[in-house]
Write a protein that holds these residues in place. Structure first.
Motif, PDB file in Angstrom:
ATOM      1  N   LEU A   1      -0.722   4.774  15.725  1.00 35.31           N
ATOM      2  CA  LEU A   1       0.045   5.454  14.678  1.00 35.31           C
ATOM      3  C   LEU A   1      -0.516   5.071  13.303  1.00 35.31           C
ATOM      4  CD1 LEU A   1       3.563   4.814  16.226  1.00 35.31           C
ATOM      5  CD2 LEU A   1       2.339   6.984  16.216  1.00 35.31           C
ATOM      6  N   PRO A   2      -1.766   5.439  13.036  1.00 35.80           N
ATOM      7  CA  PRO A   2      -2.432   4.959  11.817  1.00 35.80           C
ATOM      8  C   PRO A   2      -1.777   5.425  10.522  1.00 35.80           C
ATOM      9  CG  PRO A   2      -3.723   6.690  12.865  1.00 35.80           C
ATOM     10  CD  PRO A   2      -2.635   6.313  13.828  1.00 35.80           C
ATOM     11  N   HIS A   3      -1.194   6.612  10.505  1.00 35.54           N
ATOM     12  CA  HIS A   3      -0.602   7.106   9.263  1.00 35.54           C
ATOM     13  C   HIS A   3       0.657   6.316   8.903  1.00 35.54           C
ATOM     14  CE1 HIS A   3      -3.498  10.294   9.296  1.00 35.54           C
ATOM     15  NE2 HIS A   3      -3.058  10.782  10.446  1.00 35.54           N
ATOM     16  N   ILE A   4       1.468   5.990   9.908  1.00 36.41           N
ATOM     17  CA  ILE A   4       2.652   5.171   9.643  1.00 36.41           C
ATOM     18  C   ILE A   4       2.230   3.768   9.244  1.00 36.41           C
ATOM     19  CG2 ILE A   4       4.741   4.181  10.657  1.00 36.41           C
ATOM     20  CD1 ILE A   4       4.887   6.614  12.478  1.00 36.41           C
ATOM     21  N   SER A   5       1.253   3.225   9.958  1.00 36.66           N
ATOM     22  CA  SER A   5       0.742   1.888   9.651  1.00 36.66           C
ATOM     23  C   SER A   5       0.214   1.813   8.221  1.00 36.66           C
ATOM     24  CB  SER A   5      -0.364   1.526  10.647  1.00 36.66           C
ATOM     25  OG  SER A   5      -0.975   0.302  10.308  1.00 36.66           O
ATOM     26  N   ALA A   6      -0.546   2.835   7.816  1.00 33.05           N
ATOM     27  CA  ALA A   6      -1.118   2.851   6.464  1.00 33.05           C
ATOM     28  C   ALA A   6      -0.029   2.936   5.404  1.00 33.05           C
ATOM     29  CB  ALA A   6      -2.090   4.026   6.321  1.00 33.05           C
ATOM     30  N   ALA A   7       1.013   3.702   5.669  1.00 29.71           N
ATOM     31  CA  ALA A   7       2.112   3.810   4.710  1.00 29.71           C
ATOM     32  C   ALA A   7       2.850   2.480   4.573  1.00 29.71           C
ATOM     33  CB  ALA A   7       3.074   4.910   5.147  1.00 29.71           C
ATOM     34  N   MET A   8       3.002   1.772   5.691  1.00 27.90           N
ATOM     35  CA  MET A   8       3.702   0.494   5.655  1.00 27.90           C
ATOM     36  C   MET A   8       2.923  -0.546   4.856  1.00 27.90           C
ATOM     37  SD  MET A   8       5.075   0.425   9.600  1.00 27.90           S
ATOM     38  CE  MET A   8       5.958  -1.133   9.497  1.00 27.90           C
ATOM     39  N   VAL A   9       1.621  -0.604   5.075  1.00 32.00           N
ATOM     40  CA  VAL A   9       0.836  -1.597   4.341  1.00 32.00           C
ATOM     41  C   VAL A   9       0.727  -1.222   2.868  1.00 32.00           C
ATOM     42  CG1 VAL A   9      -1.503  -0.634   4.672  1.00 32.00           C
ATOM     43  CG2 VAL A   9      -1.176  -3.100   4.499  1.00 32.00           C
ATOM     44  N   GLU A  10       0.736   0.065   2.553  1.00 27.31           N
ATOM     45  CA  GLU A  10       0.708   0.478   1.150  1.00 27.31           C
ATOM     46  C   GLU A  10       1.970   0.020   0.432  1.00 27.31           C
ATOM     47  OE1 GLU A  10      -0.172   1.895  -2.518  1.00 27.31           O
ATOM     48  OE2 GLU A  10      -1.497   1.545  -0.803  1.00 27.31           O
ATOM     49  N   ASP A  11       3.118   0.141   1.100  1.00 31.49           N
ATOM     50  CA  ASP A  11       4.361  -0.367   0.508  1.00 31.49           C
ATOM     51  C   ASP A  11       4.259  -1.868   0.239  1.00 31.49           C
ATOM     52  OD1 ASP A  11       5.512   2.116   0.594  1.00 31.49           O
ATOM     53  OD2 ASP A  11       6.693   1.747   2.395  1.00 31.49           O
ATOM     54  N   LYS A  12       3.681  -2.578   1.194  1.00 35.12           N
ATOM     55  CA  LYS A  12       3.528  -4.025   1.039  1.00 35.12           C
ATOM     56  C   LYS A  12       2.625  -4.356  -0.153  1.00 35.12           C
ATOM     57  CE  LYS A  12       4.545  -6.892   3.692  1.00 35.12           C
ATOM     58  NZ  LYS A  12       5.642  -7.897   3.780  1.00 35.12           N
ATOM     59  N   ILE A  13       1.539  -3.636  -0.289  1.00 32.06           N
ATOM     60  CA  ILE A  13       0.579  -3.906  -1.359  1.00 32.06           C
ATOM     61  C   ILE A  13       1.178  -3.603  -2.729  1.00 32.06           C
ATOM     62  CG2 ILE A  13      -1.622  -3.149  -2.359  1.00 32.06           C
ATOM     63  CD1 ILE A  13      -2.633  -2.847   0.543  1.00 32.06           C
ATOM     64  N   VAL A  14       1.947  -2.540  -2.831  1.00 28.60           N
ATOM     65  CA  VAL A  14       2.607  -2.222  -4.100  1.00 28.60           C
ATOM     66  C   VAL A  14       3.467  -3.392  -4.552  1.00 28.60           C
ATOM     67  CG1 VAL A  14       4.398  -0.775  -5.159  1.00 28.60           C
ATOM     68  CG2 VAL A  14       2.569   0.283  -3.820  1.00 28.60           C
ATOM     69  N   ARG A  15       4.199  -3.974  -3.627  1.00 25.73           N
ATOM     70  CA  ARG A  15       5.091  -5.084  -3.974  1.00 25.73           C
ATOM     71  C   ARG A  15       4.309  -6.358  -4.294  1.00 25.73           C
ATOM     72  NH1 ARG A  15       7.839  -2.691   0.444  1.00 25.73           N
ATOM     73  NH2 ARG A  15       7.315  -4.415   1.830  1.00 25.73           N
ATOM     74  N   ILE A  16       3.191  -6.571  -3.618  1.00 21.94           N
ATOM     75  CA  ILE A  16       2.352  -7.729  -3.928  1.00 21.94           C
ATOM     76  C   ILE A  16       1.779  -7.600  -5.338  1.00 21.94           C
ATOM     77  CG2 ILE A  16       0.217  -8.945  -3.326  1.00 21.94           C
ATOM     78  CD1 ILE A  16       0.771  -8.141  -0.396  1.00 21.94           C
ATOM     79  N   ARG A  17       1.320  -6.414  -5.682  1.00 19.26           N
ATOM     80  CA  ARG A  17       0.761  -6.194  -7.019  1.00 19.26           C
ATOM     81  C   ARG A  17       1.818  -6.395  -8.091  1.00 19.26           C
ATOM     82  NH1 ARG A  17      -2.780  -0.796  -7.280  1.00 19.26           N
ATOM     83  NH2 ARG A  17      -3.328  -1.774  -9.269  1.00 19.26           N
ATOM     84  N   GLU A  18       3.033  -5.987  -7.832  1.00 16.36           N
ATOM     85  CA  GLU A  18       4.120  -6.178  -8.790  1.00 16.36           C
ATOM     86  C   GLU A  18       4.356  -7.654  -9.087  1.00 16.36           C
ATOM     87  OE1 GLU A  18       6.976  -2.344  -7.593  1.00 16.36           O
ATOM     88  OE2 GLU A  18       7.492  -4.375  -6.939  1.00 16.36           O
ATOM     89  N   SER A  19       4.107  -8.505  -8.103  1.00 18.48           N
ATOM     90  CA  SER A  19       4.388  -9.939  -8.262  1.00 18.48           C
ATOM     91  C   SER A  19       3.407 -10.637  -9.186  1.00 18.48           C
ATOM     92  CB  SER A  19       4.347 -10.624  -6.890  1.00 18.48           C
ATOM     93  OG  SER A  19       2.997 -10.751  -6.436  1.00 18.48           O
ATOM     94  N   GLY A  20       2.238 -10.032  -9.394  1.00 17.20           N
ATOM     95  CA  GLY A  20       1.207 -10.664 -10.213  1.00 17.20           C
ATOM     96  C   GLY A  20       0.422 -11.738  -9.477  1.00 17.20           C
ATOM     97  N   ALA A  21       0.561 -11.824  -8.178  1.00 16.95           N
ATOM     98  CA  ALA A  21      -0.122 -12.862  -7.401  1.00 16.95           C
ATOM     99  C   ALA A  21      -1.620 -12.626  -7.335  1.00 16.95           C
ATOM    100  CB  ALA A  21       0.452 -12.911  -5.991  1.00 16.95           C
ATOM    101  N   GLU A  22      -2.355 -13.739  -7.321  1.00 25.07           N
ATOM    102  CA  GLU A  22      -3.811 -13.688  -7.117  1.00 25.07           C
ATOM    103  C   GLU A  22      -4.170 -13.683  -5.643  1.00 25.07           C
ATOM    104  OE1 GLU A  22      -5.915 -16.647  -9.873  1.00 25.07           O
ATOM    105  OE2 GLU A  22      -3.882 -17.474  -9.645  1.00 25.07           O
ATOM    106  N   ALA A  23      -3.228 -14.135  -4.809  1.00 29.85           N
ATOM    107  CA  ALA A  23      -3.538 -14.308  -3.389  1.00 29.85           C
ATOM    108  C   ALA A  23      -2.284 -14.085  -2.559  1.00 29.85           C
ATOM    109  CB  ALA A  23      -4.086 -15.713  -3.126  1.00 29.85           C
ATOM    110  N   ILE A  24      -2.497 -13.719  -1.303  1.00 27.17           N
ATOM    111  CA  ILE A  24      -1.419 -13.630  -0.324  1.00 27.17           C
ATOM    112  C   ILE A  24      -1.747 -14.575   0.818  1.00 27.17           C
ATOM    113  CG2 ILE A  24      -2.476 -11.561   0.691  1.00 27.17           C
ATOM    114  CD1 ILE A  24       0.398 -10.791   1.608  1.00 27.17           C
ATOM    115  N   ILE A  25      -0.745 -15.322   1.258  1.00 25.63           N
ATOM    116  CA  ILE A  25      -0.909 -16.316   2.315  1.00 25.63           C
ATOM    117  C   ILE A  25      -0.043 -15.900   3.494  1.00 25.63           C
ATOM    118  CG2 ILE A  25      -0.643 -18.752   2.941  1.00 25.63           C
ATOM    119  CD1 ILE A  25      -0.781 -19.332  -0.135  1.00 25.63           C
ATOM    120  N   ALA A  26      -0.595 -15.993   4.698  1.00 26.19           N
ATOM    121  CA  ALA A  26       0.158 -15.660   5.914  1.00 26.19           C
ATOM    122  C   ALA A  26      -0.281 -16.577   7.040  1.00 26.19           C
ATOM    123  CB  ALA A  26      -0.042 -14.194   6.295  1.00 26.19           C
TER     124      ALA A  26
END
Length: 240
Positions: free
Chosen positions: A183-208
């Protein structure tokens, strides 16, 4: 306790070998003898989820053959830990000998941060990491293993690291193994939402804690030309 087994996981072994090296470094600094599980390659999650039970059982057999009760197995992945600790009971229901071995191993299987905080009783491991970062709590880690506070406690003790919050951190990144393929289109939409929120935070890095999440998020950011770094928790804790 002087010895642990380190299960590399297939994603780390193939794409993120630095994660395996970093996890070994952290464990060795705690005066542990770290032995790799050389004959075990994959936890069997992908074929299990796809319904390929014979292939999954073969991989589970290799995993269980490579470890023994009494010696902890440390796994730098919540997803893989969940598979071997929880779902082997279903996978091996018709394999009594393997099911018995899986049950005997269950108390000795630990996700990396879980082992450090709950077994070794440490939070500060001497790490220094000069970044402003967000932490992504992976789905299997939090929902199935209930490992929530341990990674944050370890990150809070890292010198030079500034952790910032971002909106809805617990929402899935969209990887889900074969989910992202089917389900690549759903997957891509989900990660795009995640990236938008990461960019809003001003973070230089993401840790997982999971290489699958890092691959999903990092790959999407790379395609967008973003310079936000992706780091596994083990790499951060190994930094000096």
């Amino acid at each position: 306790m002087t010895e642990v087994r380190l299960f590399a996981t297939c994603l780390a072994e193939e794409f993120y070998p630095s994660v395996i090296e970093a996890a070994a470094v952290v464990l060795e600094r705690l005066k542990l003898k770290v032995r790799p599980m050389r004959s075990a390659f994959c936890c069997a999650q992908a074929p299990f989820n796809e319904g390929l039970r014979d292939s999954a059982i073969d991989l589970a057999r290799r995993f269980l053959k490579s470890c023994e009760p009494g010696i902890p197995v440390v796994i730098p992945s919540g997803s893989c830990t969940s598979m071997v600790k929880i779902f082997y009971s279903d996978l091996l229901a018709d394999q009594p000998a393997l099911a018995a071995k899986a049950a005997a191993m269950r108390p000795w299987l630990y996700e990396f941060s879980q082992f450090l905080v709950n077994v070794m009783k440490v939070k500060y491991v001497g790490a220094r990491f000069e970044r402003t970062a967000v932490y992504h709590p992976a789905c299997h880690l939090t929902r199935e293993l209930r490992v929530v506070d341990e990674p944050r406690a370890l990150l809070a003790a890292v010198q030079g690291l500034k952790m910032v919050d971002f909106r809805n951190p617990g929402e899935c990144c969209g990887f889900g193994g074969l989910f992202s393929v089917k389900l690549p289109h759903i997957s891509a939409a989900m990660v795009e939402d995640k990236i938008v929120r990461i960019r809003e935070s001003g973070a230089e890095a993401i840790i997982a804690n999971d290489c699958g999440c890092l691959m999903q998020i990092g790959g999407a950011m790379h395609r967008q030309g973003l310079k936000i770094e992706t780091w596994h928790l083990a790499e951060v804790l190994a930094a000096r």
